[in-house]
Write an enzyme that holds these catalytic residues in place. Structure first.
Site, short mmCIF file in Angstrom:
data_model
loop_
_atom_site.label_atom_id
_atom_site.label_comp_id
_atom_site.label_asym_id
_atom_site.label_seq_id
_atom_site.Cartn_x
_atom_site.Cartn_y
_atom_site.Cartn_z
N LYS A 81 1.89 -10.69 6.27
CA LYS A 81 1.75 -11.70 5.22
C LYS A 81 2.95 -12.64 5.27
CE LYS A 81 0.70 -12.00 0.21
NZ LYS A 81 0.59 -11.24 -1.03
N SER A 156 -3.52 -12.36 -3.78
CA SER A 156 -3.01 -13.41 -2.94
C SER A 156 -3.09 -13.13 -1.44
CB SER A 156 -1.54 -13.65 -3.29
OG SER A 156 -0.76 -12.50 -2.99
N SER A 180 -2.47 -8.00 -5.49
CA SER A 180 -2.62 -8.87 -4.32
C SER A 180 -2.86 -8.15 -2.99
CB SER A 180 -1.39 -9.76 -4.17
OG SER A 180 -1.43 -10.79 -5.13
#
Ligand SMILES: [Zn+2]
Lengths: 528, 503, 98
Positions: A81, A156, A180
């Protein structure tokens, strides 16, 4: 698609360490897959093919010299990420304000991955600074859900979940502040784990809400997630909130669970997380999951956690408050975007123009909300009160874990929603994290494991398993047992049913920019 | 107040006749730990810009603070030395405001939960009286970077066209020590302010926790001053004067603000609550930032750091590491040296106490150490118009001179000439004795020859001595002393003369 | 009655150094009002004797030894900067000291 991309991380690592296949081959297969499907799903913001192949070659070379594998995941590719710092790749957090920023240091998670011989393919898309539940808040365009390209991959960490679901990588790293990792995993049919707060170092994880943020693994199987958990977990002296204790034995728990026995395990069903606002197909999938756990020998108990009803509002005070402070450093003075520096404007004016141009709407909303909640006249009523609610939630968990070993709920109230559906309705978007937030507020471990497809829309549903702090292994054991039982009943693992993205499928209307660079509105802002 | 206008000042005597000053002093001290407060960057002064920085003190995204144990121990020791209570539980908060010298745009500081609270510091004033200043709190925080303003008048912020930032100082451990309101000092308020900062500086130096260099900014003082009409107990509006960078300036700044504020109040105007800057050259204060609205720092508990819970064992262990503190030394010295209060005060006022104590530590008997510093050396300092400490002689040198007198190598007269040599920069006592040829003649054969010569030169006196008139020996001794330039030991000469003239 | 006014949002944006547009002010004022009204539910919870939690996992006394470690080089430190001069970050003029 190469069969290599459909193997689990555990299997790939086995084959690589036995030198039946090379890490370079495995990496190349995944790079090829990314080349084929990422133009459609757009999980990655940055790819480092050269670096990945070099890292893979180093693993192969070591094995060739007879060195023992650096870890049980040596040579396995991974998608990181874009919120963890990397010296060899940009770190943007999905924000225009950090476009092209190259950190001069590696996050602890990044370092541990490298030391374990894990091959980092690139950085994945995310809601800006991890604020969002759909990845639509990225400054670099949306990521599409491999199950239905017109739908969001959650957020997210939509990029990480999509990369894993679309076979671009067998493993990914996400971060979970309010859900997330778990919510994107739920809507993409992957396994996502939020470890106990403090279980994985936050050093080099660009902070959204410091007291809630936690990095964790994303994978297609519970065992793979556990293997990755053990690689990235453990004490870090660079993080004061890092727990100085051994990583819970999650791999052993995943292996034990997979043998399919839950006799004597007490599973609590959280009363608060059913009913109104939940998609019927999600609830039915959940009930089937509960039935399977009962079949495995688990004792199912109804548990009430009344303070959970206040978790969402408490979260939307605490997280924005911390974010308003954490994101203050993005002012264009030392790194990142700077706007409006024409030699006449003051630093204060340039800061304001930079932040206005560099942040997207959701980030600005939360900064303003947090600034409000921390203001002198409102602190007690909002931030202070939210911190008290947090205490009540911790107490509810403690009371529940007196009675049961784990708690379960749907991971998120609905399956993947359509792109654009909730963009203009922040509150509706926030509801996506309804069931995941309590574990962030309380700091305990929680994961999402695929629970089949909803019978009303055919999209993945996630089963959330919550365990006490430092008892992450319990969640793994239950999830692994459930996963094995579900696969056995269904005849194949859920991940194998993802549509073949290389078929000629319309990706739907174009949303976001094509070149992965943010739009031109900087000039507009500065020109004002 | 616009530039160019002359500031009205009230005569000081009138100020103190009409008003009671209230002071509040905030001292920031940079700790001399090896590393910074929250990262392992070396804590050094004067390195090339931005070379003592890391992701944490540069506030890079993703970086995290980890608290320096030595900084906590330092503040606990400071707290104990100031008679503070050490909080059994405390933590850090974030103070949020945007400023380019602050890399994160918040400062990690202690807000409502400081580690040390409610102490006191007793001051000795010039007239021999004591004054006790209450300590509100001592807390930890991090320093900011340094900005260089380019394009304006020499480094001034106003009119600069841009600024350059160096973050080497960012994250250096700072301890802020805040007094309770100092009331009742009256006309002595400026002196009290100076005495407080002096005492605090000496204390911090004795603790070894800081360089306490006001000129380098490792000790910085902000002075809050307000006035209330005599007899009132309602505090007036205060100003905060920053940039007070020497002990003398502390006194001057307080005095100036008292005179300025009194003039404003006397004219019927109100004091503006503001930050003022002290100008060393003119000895005046000028208006700085006027706060439009009260600052909203949006404090909240720092989530990246965990609470600190100093255990009793830890605190008591640290207490045992406290050195002898300045006032403890005074009490001990007074008892040991059997000084009256007046004598002690004279020593303290002359700045001689530490010097005498150090001379004693270097091996000199207390009485002699005291006598040298308060008599001959004080005379010399007065003659030169300097402080004793700046005279150019150190306790080790004085102790050596005393030792040489004790050993008979020097007479008192010679010793003073050796000291003169030290003050003239001629080096160490032994070097000066050699180069100036000052040692007592102790060579027996040389002395015997000199005695022989003197007796031969005065045969009549020699005869008297031989005849039993021992008192006559003095003339011979005097002659020998003269012949040796005063470097002979008179006692020994006398012995030799008597032996030579024995019947 | 709205929980938060447009002026208040403007003030908060200034405090947070966001040069928001008029249109954004309109949009945010409305949205923040809805959000605040919703989150204000936390105030309904009776919490008189409840201590606040700032850290979910109760660690205490985490310290670092006072031992120097590596620093970034000046080049690394300045690598992300928009403008530099003489080894320092170059920034626009600063209005006044804080
Ligand atoms: Zn540092």
């Amino acid at each position: 698609m190469s069969q290599l991309t459909r193997l689990s991380a555990a299997e790939l690592a086995e084959r690589i360490s036995r030198r039946e296949t090379s890490a370079v081959e495995v990496t190349q297969a995944h790079l090829d897959r990314i080349g084929a499907v990422d133009p459609v799903v757009r999980a990655f913001l940055h790819l480092d093919a050269e670096g990945a192949l070099a890292a893979a070659a180093a693993v192969d070379e070591g094995l060739q010299h007879g060195d023992p594998a650096a870890s049980p995941l040596a040579g396995v590719p991974l998608a990181l990420k874009d919120v963890f710092t990397t010296v060899d790749m940009p770190t943007t957090c999905g924000s225009r304000i950090l476009k092209g920023w190259r950190p001069p240091y590696d996050a602890t998670v990044t370092r541990k991955l490298r030391e374990a011989g894990v091959v980092i393919l690139g950085k994945t898309n995310m809601d800006e600074f991890a604020m969002g539940s759909s990845t639509e808040n990225s400054a670099y365009g949306v990521t599409r859900n491999p199950w239905d390209l017109d739908r969001v991959p959650g957020g997210s960490g939509g990029g990480s979940a999509t990369a894993v679901a679309a076979f671009e990588a067998p493993l990914a790293i996400g971060t979970d502040t309010g859900g997330s990792i778990r919510q994107p995993s739920s809507v993409t049919g992957t396994v996502g784990v939020k470890p106990t707060y403090g279980g994985v170092s936050r050093y080099g994880l660009v902070a959204f809400s410091s007291s809630l943020d936690q990095g964790g693994p994303v994978a297609r199987t519970v065992l793979d997630a556990a293997l990755l958990h053990e690689v990235i977990g453990g004490h870090d002296q660079l993080d004061s909130t890092s727990i100085d204790a051994p990583v819970p034995p999650v791999v052993a728990a995943a292996r034990a669970g997979a043998t399919g026995e839950l006799t004597g395990v007490r599973v609590g069903v959280v009363n608060q997380f059913r009913g109104e606002g939940y998609q019927p197909g999600v609830l039915r999938a959940f009930e089937i999951a509960v039935g399977r756990l009962r079949d495995l020998g688990a004792a199912i108990v109804e548990v009430s956690c009344p303070a959970f009803d206040y978790a969402l509002p408490a979260y939307y005070l605490i997280a924005p408050s911390e974010c308003s402070s954490n994101l203050a450093r993005f002012d264009g003075m030392r790194y990142g975007l700077r706007c409006g520096d024409d030699g006449t404007r003051t630093a204060e004016e340039v800061m304001s123009l930079t932040r206005e141009a560099g942040f997207g709407a959701e980030v600005k909303r939360r900064i303003i909300l947090g600034t409000y909640a921390l203001s002198a006249g409102y602190y007690d009523a909002y931030y202070g009160q939210a911190q008290k609610v947090r205490t009540l939630i911790i107490r509810d968990f403690a009371a529940a874990f007196e009675k049961v070993d784990v708690l379960i709920s749907p991971t998120t109230p609905t399956t993947a929603f359509r792109l654009g559906e909730r963009v203009d309705d922040p509150l509706a978007m926030y509801l996506s994290d309804l069931c995941t937030i309590p574990s962030n507020l309380a700091g305990n471990a929680a994961l999402s494991v695929p629970a089949g497809l909803a019978d009303d829309d055919g999209l993945p549903v996630g089963l959330q398993v919550m365990a006490p702090a430092l008892a992450d292994d319990r969640a793994y054991r239950v999830a692994a047992a459930y996963e094995a039982a579900r696969d056995a009943t269904d005849g194949d693992p859920l991940w194998s049913r993802v549509p073949d993205l290389t078929e000629d499928r319309s990706p739907g209307p174009s949303i976001g920019t094509e070149d992965r660079s943010p739009g031109p509105s900087i000039a507009e802002v500065v020109g004002r | 107040m616009t530039a160019g206008m002359t500031t009205e000042l009230m005569d000081y005597d009138e100020v103190v006749a009409r008003f009671d000053p209230v002071l509040g002093l905030e001292v920031h001290v940079e700790l001399s730990t090896a590393t910074k407060m929250f990262c392992s960057c070396p804590n050094v002064f004067g390195a090339p810009p931005n070379t003592r920085v890391c992701p944490t003190c540069l506030g890079l995204p993703g970086s995290l603070p980890v608290l320096n144990r030595a900084a906590v121990e330092s503040v606990i020791r400071i707290g104990l030395a100031l008679n503070c209570s050490i909080a059994p539980w405390c933590r850090f908060a974030r103070k949020n405001y945007f400023y380019p010298d602050m890399p994160k745009n918040f400062q990690i500081s202690q807000y409502d939960e400081p580690i040390a609270v409610h102490g006191s510091l007793e001051l000795q004033l010039g007239d021999g009286s004591t004054f006790t200043v209450g300590i509100e709190r001592a807390h930890m925080e991090e320093d900011t970077g340094k900005s260089l303003h380019i394009g304006g008048r020499t480094g001034r912020i106003h009119g600069a066209s841009y600024s350059l930032l160096d973050y080497n100082r960012a994250g250096v451990p700072l301890i802020e020590i805040v007094t309770k309101p100092i009331v009742g000092a009256g006309a002595r308020a400026p002196e009290v302010a100076r005495a407080y900062v002096t005492a605090l500086r000496d204390l911090l130096r004795a603790l070894g926790v800081s360089d306490v260099r006001m000129d380098q900014g490792s000790l910085r003082c902000d002075a809050n001053v307000s006035l209330m009409p005599r007899g009132s107990s309602v505090f007036g509006t205060r100003t905060e004067t920053k940039n007070v960078n020497s002990l003398r300036s502390v006194e001057r700044a307080v005095r100036y603000e008292m005179c300025r504020q009194a003039a404003v109040l006397a004219s019927g105007d109100e004091i503006v609550q503001e930050t003022r800057h002290f100008d060393e050259a003119s000895g005046t204060t000028s208006t700085g930032r006027r706060k439009e609205t009260s600052e909203d720092y949006r404090y909240f508990p720092e989530p990246d750091l965990v609470p600190i819970t100093p255990s009793d064992e830890w605190v008591e262990k640290l207490r045992t590491t406290l050195p002898e503190l300045p006032w403890q030394r005074q009490a001990r010295v007074q008892a040991e040296w059997d000084l009256s209060d007046l004598e002690l005060r004279d020593l303290v006022n002359a700045g001689a106490l530490d010097l005498i104590a150090a001379t004693v530590d270097a091996g000199a008997p207390p009485a002699e150490a005291r006598s040298w510093w308060v008599a001959y050396l004080t005379q010399q300092a007065n003659a030169r118009g300097v402080e004793l400490a700046e005279l150019g002689i150190n306790p080790h040198q004085v102790a050596r001179v005393i030792a040489l007198v004790g050993a008979g190598t020097l007479t008192n007269n010679l010793a003073r000439r050796v000291v003169d040599g030290i003050l003239a920069g001629e080096g160490e006592p032994d070097d000066i004795i050699a180069t100036r040829g000052l040692a007592v003649v102790s060579d027996e054969s040389a002395l015997a020859a000199a005695v022989e010569q003197a007796l031969a030169a005065q045969p009549d006196v020699a005869a008297k001595i031989r005849g039993g008139k021992v008192a006559a020996a003095g003339a011979i001794v005097g002659a020998v002393m003269k012949a040796t330039g005063g470097k002979a030991n008179a006692q020994r000469v006398r012995e030799l003369v008597l032996a030579r003239c024995a019947p | 009655m709205p929980t938060i006014s447009r002026d208040e949002v403007a003030h908060l944006a200034r405090l947070a150094r966001l040069a928001v547009t008029e249109e954004e002010l309109d949009l945010f004022a409305g949205q923040l009002d809805v959000i605040l009204t919703s989150v204000a539910r936390v105030r309904q919870v009776a919490t008189e004797d409840i201590p606040p939690t700032s850290h979910a996992i109760g660690l205490e006394d985490v310290f670092r030894d006072d031992l120097p470690g590596p620093c970034l080089t000046q080049q690394q430190a300045l690598s992300g900067a928009y403008a530099t001069e003489d080894g320092r970050f170059r920034v626009p003029r600063i209005l006044d000291e804080s």
